[in-house]
Scaffold this motif. Sequence first.
Motif: not given
Length: 287
Positions: A200-205, A220-223, A227-235
Amino acid sequence: MAQDDPRTLVSTEWLAAHMRDPDLRILDGSCYMPGSGRDAKAEYHAGHIPGARFFDIDDISDSRSDLPHMAPPIEKFASRMRAMGVGDGHQVVVYDGSGQFSAARVWWLFKLMGQKDVAVLDGGLPKWVAEGREIEDLPPMVRDRHITVRRQAHLVKDVTQVSAACKLRDYEIIDARSPGRFRGEEEEPRAGLRAGHIPGSKNVHYSSLLNDDQTMKSPKETRAIFEAAGVDLGKPVITTCGSGVTAAILSLALERMGKDDHSLYDGSWTEWGMSPTLPVATGDDDV
């Protein structure tokens, strides 16, 4: 160039302008991967930013744990900082010899211990040296300084809490390791670890959050990368990596984005990967 923020990230220009501030404390938080062939302490003694103290991540850790450089007890942290002359009322700036690798771990440790005025030097020692700025090999003049430590338990997670989050999916677990290690296609640098990732984890190297000169990309770029890695930043977020070092780069990026509901899994893959009872996913599985 990143916007200077003395609680997250400051530029080499900012540091150069504040070098003579009486309450500035500079820390060399260099630490390298096993097998890198680099000796952080020897490099510090050979040359460091003027006035810098060496923050030994392996020494300032929990010696009772078999896991590498786990967060120390508050008494040990306070004792080491007093002896280094780092304490209440100080603005701390941390750098490392890679540019951006382990300095964020020291930043996170200070936050865990309730310290707020601490920042990472954007681009680290390589950028400082590339700009022709001064380095020295002299030991700093140190006077004991009292430090008030209040551990912020919400900033760290243990294996039981991460296991629950893995099952409930109420947190986003973000892994800072390389895509190859995340998918289980590369061997782990530490012997005895299974390959793969927490289900269930997401990968952001962590390197994807950095520019070529090892400065951090804009919020702005890191956000957009998260998001492109599928991270729901609402959690709320739990960051993880191999041994709890580069996970802090993700934490730093999240903090700069204004997202403060994040914590770090201190044991990270060194703990999870060695346990035969914990589930492991490989490839792009999300099980």
